[in-house]
Design a protein around this motif. Sequence first.
Motif, mmCIF file in Angstrom:
data_model
loop_
_atom_site.group_PDB
_atom_site.id
_atom_site.type_symbol
_atom_site.label_atom_id
_atom_site.label_comp_id
_atom_site.label_asym_id
_atom_site.label_seq_id
_atom_site.Cartn_x
_atom_site.Cartn_y
_atom_site.Cartn_z
ATOM 1 N N ILE A 195 6.587 -48.666 -3.951
ATOM 2 C CA ILE A 195 5.301 -48.442 -4.606
ATOM 3 C C ILE A 195 4.817 -49.719 -5.280
ATOM 4 C CG2 ILE A 195 4.104 -47.103 -6.392
ATOM 5 C CD1 ILE A 195 6.181 -44.864 -5.864
ATOM 6 N N GLU A 196 5.689 -50.330 -6.061
ATOM 7 C CA GLU A 196 5.402 -51.625 -6.693
ATOM 8 C C GLU A 196 6.407 -52.630 -6.136
ATOM 9 O OE1 GLU A 196 5.297 -53.639 -11.152
ATOM 10 O OE2 GLU A 196 5.208 -51.461 -10.950
ATOM 11 N N LYS A 197 6.053 -53.236 -5.005
ATOM 12 C CA LYS A 197 6.989 -54.032 -4.220
ATOM 13 C C LYS A 197 7.403 -55.307 -4.947
ATOM 14 C CE LYS A 197 9.384 -54.990 -0.541
ATOM 15 N NZ LYS A 197 10.586 -54.184 -0.239
ATOM 16 N N SER A 198 8.712 -55.595 -4.894
ATOM 17 C CA SER A 198 9.259 -56.828 -5.460
ATOM 18 C C SER A 198 9.811 -57.709 -4.347
ATOM 19 C CB SER A 198 10.385 -56.518 -6.453
ATOM 20 O OG SER A 198 9.914 -55.735 -7.528
ATOM 21 N N ASN A 199 9.744 -59.009 -4.571
ATOM 22 C CA ASN A 199 10.348 -59.969 -3.662
ATOM 23 C C ASN A 199 11.685 -60.400 -4.264
ATOM 24 O OD1 ASN A 199 10.874 -61.936 -1.745
ATOM 25 N ND2 ASN A 199 9.544 -63.456 -2.708
ATOM 26 N N MET A 200 12.780 -60.112 -3.575
ATOM 27 C CA MET A 200 14.100 -60.384 -4.124
ATOM 28 C C MET A 200 14.476 -61.855 -3.914
ATOM 29 S SD MET A 200 14.591 -57.502 -5.380
ATOM 30 C CE MET A 200 16.172 -57.933 -6.088
ATOM 31 N N ILE A 201 14.610 -62.574 -5.022
ATOM 32 C CA ILE A 201 15.015 -63.980 -4.959
ATOM 33 C C ILE A 201 16.518 -64.078 -4.730
ATOM 34 C CG2 ILE A 201 15.026 -66.178 -6.207
ATOM 35 C CD1 ILE A 201 12.708 -65.104 -7.878
ATOM 36 N N TYR A 202 17.271 -63.235 -5.424
ATOM 37 C CA TYR A 202 18.722 -63.116 -5.250
ATOM 38 C C TYR A 202 19.059 -61.641 -5.084
ATOM 39 C CZ TYR A 202 19.343 -67.909 -7.083
ATOM 40 O OH TYR A 202 19.292 -69.267 -7.284
ATOM 41 N N GLY A 203 20.084 -61.374 -4.282
ATOM 42 C CA GLY A 203 20.648 -60.032 -4.221
ATOM 43 C C GLY A 203 19.731 -58.968 -3.645
ATOM 44 N N ARG A 204 19.811 -57.789 -4.226
ATOM 45 C CA ARG A 204 19.107 -56.624 -3.694
ATOM 46 C C ARG A 204 18.529 -55.790 -4.830
ATOM 47 N NH1 ARG A 204 22.069 -52.100 -4.849
ATOM 48 N NH2 ARG A 204 24.297 -52.353 -5.256
ATOM 49 N N TYR A 205 17.772 -54.759 -4.400
ATOM 50 C CA TYR A 205 17.193 -53.816 -5.366
ATOM 51 C C TYR A 205 18.156 -52.631 -5.547
ATOM 52 C CZ TYR A 205 13.252 -51.689 -7.886
ATOM 53 O OH TYR A 205 12.431 -51.167 -8.861
ATOM 54 N N VAL A 206 17.862 -51.778 -6.496
ATOM 55 C CA VAL A 206 18.644 -50.555 -6.711
ATOM 56 C C VAL A 206 18.606 -49.698 -5.450
ATOM 57 C CG1 VAL A 206 18.698 -48.392 -8.018
ATOM 58 C CG2 VAL A 206 18.201 -50.545 -9.201
ATOM 59 N N ILE A 232 22.686 -57.316 -9.928
ATOM 60 C CA ILE A 232 22.771 -57.199 -8.464
ATOM 61 C C ILE A 232 21.581 -57.874 -7.777
ATOM 62 C CG2 ILE A 232 24.147 -55.092 -8.480
ATOM 63 C CD1 ILE A 232 21.527 -53.542 -7.947
ATOM 64 N N GLY A 233 20.602 -58.309 -8.551
ATOM 65 C CA GLY A 233 19.455 -58.948 -7.928
ATOM 66 C C GLY A 233 18.490 -59.543 -8.941
ATOM 67 N N VAL A 234 17.654 -60.450 -8.441
ATOM 68 C CA VAL A 234 16.581 -61.048 -9.239
ATOM 69 C C VAL A 234 15.272 -60.793 -8.499
ATOM 70 C CG1 VAL A 234 15.621 -63.158 -10.211
ATOM 71 C CG2 VAL A 234 18.097 -62.823 -10.163
ATOM 72 N N ALA A 235 14.301 -60.207 -9.192
ATOM 73 C CA ALA A 235 13.051 -59.793 -8.550
ATOM 74 C C ALA A 235 11.880 -60.656 -8.987
ATOM 75 C CB ALA A 235 12.764 -58.332 -8.875
ATOM 76 N N ARG A 236 11.008 -60.928 -8.032
ATOM 77 C CA ARG A 236 9.744 -61.616 -8.297
ATOM 78 C C ARG A 236 8.621 -60.697 -7.847
ATOM 79 N NH1 ARG A 236 9.322 -66.942 -5.178
ATOM 80 N NH2 ARG A 236 10.516 -67.768 -6.958
ATOM 81 N N SER A 237 7.605 -60.556 -8.667
ATOM 82 C CA SER A 237 6.488 -59.679 -8.328
ATOM 83 C C SER A 237 5.696 -60.249 -7.164
ATOM 84 C CB SER A 237 5.584 -59.483 -9.541
ATOM 85 O OG SER A 237 4.457 -58.704 -9.197
ATOM 86 N N THR A 238 5.248 -59.374 -6.273
ATOM 87 C CA THR A 238 4.371 -59.787 -5.177
ATOM 88 C C THR A 238 2.924 -59.435 -5.477
ATOM 89 O OG1 THR A 238 4.699 -57.678 -4.030
ATOM 90 C CG2 THR A 238 6.207 -59.469 -3.484
ATOM 91 N N SER A 239 2.675 -58.848 -6.640
ATOM 92 C CA SER A 239 1.348 -58.364 -6.979
ATOM 93 C C SER A 239 1.010 -58.720 -8.415
ATOM 94 C CB SER A 239 1.276 -56.842 -6.776
ATOM 95 O OG SER A 239 0.086 -56.309 -7.316
#
Length: 417
Positions: free
Chosen positions: A137-148, A192-199
């Motif tokens: 729904i609110e997409k993230s771009n994973m810089i490291y690792g993964r999402y939940v 487990i991950g680092v997220a960057r917003s795509t929006s």
Amino acid sequence: MFDLDHWQEIWITITHNKSRSTLTAFGVFWGMFMLVAMVGAGNALDKGISSQIEGFATNSCFFWTNPTTEPYQGFRKGRYWNMTNSDIPIIRQRVKELQYISPVLFSGGGGSEKNVVRGERNGAYLVKGCYPEYDLIEKSNMIYGRYVNTIDIAEKRKVCVIGERIYEVLFQPGEDPVGKQIRVNGIYFQVIGVARSTSGVSIGGQTAETVVLPFSTMQQAFNQGNIIHFVAATANHGTPVKIVQDQITDILKQQHQISPDDKEAVGGMNIEEQFNMFNYLGIGIASLIWIVGLGTLFAGAIGVSNIMLVTVRERTREIGIRRALGATPRAIIGQIMSESIVLTVVAGILGIVVGVGILAATGIVLSQGDQFFKDPQISFGMAVGSLMILIVIGTLAGMIPAQRAMMIKPIEAIREE
């Protein structure tokens, strides 16, 4: 097809009075320049808006709780209520048009100003618990690792995804954070991950400054019971979001004994409606741009037509002699209209070239930073369409002067001094 002499004659006629031709052509030049510049600016605005919503599900809606405003089934007006875990499977079962759904929990600093800590580094950040579907729904771009993921939810793992800004504060540049421990609201979690917003659109807080936990883990670790703070949902493609929004609202009212007439108890936001407003705004701006631009162009065309009428009057004797020597009506009309078209097209093309050049220079300047306006330029189709418009305008501008030239009688024209 016209021969070389014909084109030389047209050029000599146009350049005979340079000042008048230049001032006449400036109206067309300015009209085309303004049209190109405004269309380019409109495209830049549209791209800027698109870049802000890119990666965010525009077919989504969101729900939260408000105090009731109607008494119902023995409950008083003003009752506080909470969505609960049991609402989610019921919504999944009953709403056939539903695509994704995710409950969400929010937490601030948990009573501490610096609620996210690693060694001597710390910061105050939002903590959010959600399902894996929330990333759709609110997409993230994973810089490291993964999402939940679903296993994290099922096993209530003490893991987390941190935002890009949090990573910059807690870790050394280039350091791999996956597997490292950080303390969130006093409890240790494994990154487990680092997220960057795509929006540019976010709900509850910026992705870069948010710690995401598995929903089930957050409920248990922070003693939230079965309470849900927020629900995010999307409709199947092709289904209006309003249908899903209304169905979920009705289900929540039924599950929590809320009056069907209560318009305030279930708070909601329809993202599709918000984005449609932006689309309508974009259409309105584009329409205004074309109306103003074409209006300016046609004003320039009127100037060309008036000047061509003056030119025809000045050349009355010349036209009369041509008619007496056997020039056909088609040749006379073709001569006048050719001059009008050449003057209009040359001025218009110059306006396109200057406009495109300025847009390109502006785009280079804007690309140096993170600007809302993105890449101002016009499409190739618009450039070709503009050329066609110029030809049409030049033709229309020359029609009245050409008809005036045809009305000249050879004998009277030769006698005129």
